[in-house]
Design a protein around this motif. Structure first.
Motif, PDB file in Angstrom:
ATOM      1  N   GLY A 198       0.783  -1.229   0.000  1.00  0.00           N
ATOM      2  CA  GLY A 198       0.000   0.000   0.000  1.00  0.00           C
ATOM      3  C   GLY A 198       0.810   1.272   0.000  1.00  0.00           C
ATOM      4  N   ASN A 199       1.974   1.251  -0.619  1.00  0.00           N
ATOM      5  CA  ASN A 199       2.798   2.457  -0.724  1.00  0.00           C
ATOM      6  C   ASN A 199       2.112   3.424  -1.686  1.00  0.00           C
ATOM      7  N   ILE A 200       1.288   4.327  -1.134  1.00  0.00           N
ATOM      8  CA  ILE A 200       0.474   5.218  -1.947  1.00  0.00           C
ATOM      9  C   ILE A 200       1.330   6.153  -2.800  1.00  0.00           C
ATOM     10  N   GLY A 201       2.429   6.638  -2.237  1.00  0.00           N
ATOM     11  CA  GLY A 201       3.286   7.538  -2.993  1.00  0.00           C
ATOM     12  C   GLY A 201       3.822   6.877  -4.240  1.00  0.00           C
ATOM     13  N   LYS A 202       4.305   5.648  -4.093  1.00  0.00           N
ATOM     14  CA  LYS A 202       4.860   4.914  -5.227  1.00  0.00           C
ATOM     15  C   LYS A 202       3.781   4.572  -6.242  1.00  0.00           C
ATOM     16  N   ILE A 203       2.640   4.163  -5.715  1.00  0.00           N
ATOM     17  CA  ILE A 203       1.527   3.805  -6.593  1.00  0.00           C
ATOM     18  C   ILE A 203       1.062   5.024  -7.392  1.00  0.00           C
ATOM     19  N   THR A 204       0.845   6.126  -6.699  1.00  0.00           N
ATOM     20  CA  THR A 204       0.354   7.329  -7.362  1.00  0.00           C
ATOM     21  C   THR A 204       1.333   7.834  -8.406  1.00  0.00           C
ATOM     22  N   GLN A 205       2.607   7.818  -8.067  1.00  0.00           N
ATOM     23  CA  GLN A 205       3.622   8.270  -9.007  1.00  0.00           C
ATOM     24  C   GLN A 205       3.618   7.420 -10.265  1.00  0.00           C
ATOM     25  N   LEU A 206       3.506   6.111 -10.083  1.00  0.00           N
ATOM     26  CA  LEU A 206       3.498   5.211 -11.224  1.00  0.00           C
ATOM     27  C   LEU A 206       2.255   5.425 -12.083  1.00  0.00           C
ATOM     28  N   VAL A 207       1.116   5.620 -11.421  1.00  0.00           N
ATOM     29  CA  VAL A 207      -0.127   5.855 -12.143  1.00  0.00           C
ATOM     30  C   VAL A 207      -0.016   7.124 -12.984  1.00  0.00           C
ATOM     31  N   GLU A 208       0.469   8.177 -12.369  1.00  0.00           N
ATOM     32  CA  GLU A 208       0.576   9.460 -13.068  1.00  0.00           C
ATOM     33  C   GLU A 208       1.531   9.392 -14.252  1.00  0.00           C
TER      34      GLU A 208
END
Length: 207
Positions: free
Chosen positions: A53-63
């Motif tokens: 659940g690393n939101i920062g990593k997930i969000t960055q990858l999504v963007e």
């Protein structure tokens, strides 16, 4: 519930860029969806940070990766319905950006749930002349089949996903009612404020 049923969509879109390195065929909607899904499953399952659940990593990858294979402007336009034409170009851009942020933040929490889901593809019988396509799939999640259909449009940059159908309900239609109600009561600026407020709530909730 939202995160659970949207998980398969997130699987395809949020990590769509992961398959780019393998020269995905964007000239064929069926091939695009299959290639991305197959590569994504392996990518997510191998990333412990995302599963944690690393939101920062997930969000960055999504963007970084979602834009090449998704048309957020088209998605927002359909969800806005008749209210889209009532918005100024500046308002349209703001709504599109805020809606994109909302979807990304909403889906981010679902990525951590990706484990061993299986995807079954229905036969695609499109033609080379088609400019709009629907790819039908079924996701098996813990033994439970979940209907998942994708609408794609053919653009100069290849096929792009602009809508999904989860268990018989299209994403754009689900938001259209809410947007229309807000616009009727508060105008276009009300939609913008609602999206901005929701995004702030999600951002604060994730620290």
């Amino acid at each position: 519930m939202l995160k659970r049923v949207l998980l398969p969509f997130l699987t395809v879109l949020a990590f769509s860029g992961a398959a780019q390195a393998q020269a995905v065929d964007t000239s064929n909607p069926d091939a695009l969806v299959k290639a991305v899904v197959n590569d994504v499953m392996a990518t997510v399952q191998a990333d412990k940070d995302m599963q944690a659940g690393n939101i920062g990593k997930i969000t960055q990858l999504v963007e970084q990766k979602i834009l090449p294979h998704a048309d957020f402007t088209r998605t927002t336009q359909i969800a806005m319905g008749r209210n889209w034409s009532k918005a100024s170009p500046e308002q349209q851009k703001t709504i599109t950006d805020e809606f994109k942020t909302l979807l990304i933040r909403t889906y981010a929490g679902a990525i951590a749930q990706i484990r061993d889901q299986k995807v079954q593809y229905r036969p695609y019988r499109g033609t080379a002349e088609d400019t709009d396509a629907t790819i039908r799939t079924q996701v098996i999640n813990k033994g439970e089949p979940i209907q998942m259909d994708y609408r794609l449009e053919k653009t100069a940059a290849g096929w792009k996903v602009y809508d999904i159908n989860v268990l018989g309900a299209w994403l754009t239609e689900a938001y259209k009612g809410s947007f229309n109600t807000i616009a009727t009561q508060q105008g276009i600026d009300g939609i913008i404020k609602t999206l901005q407020d929701r995004n702030r709530q999600l951002a604060n909730a994730k620290g």
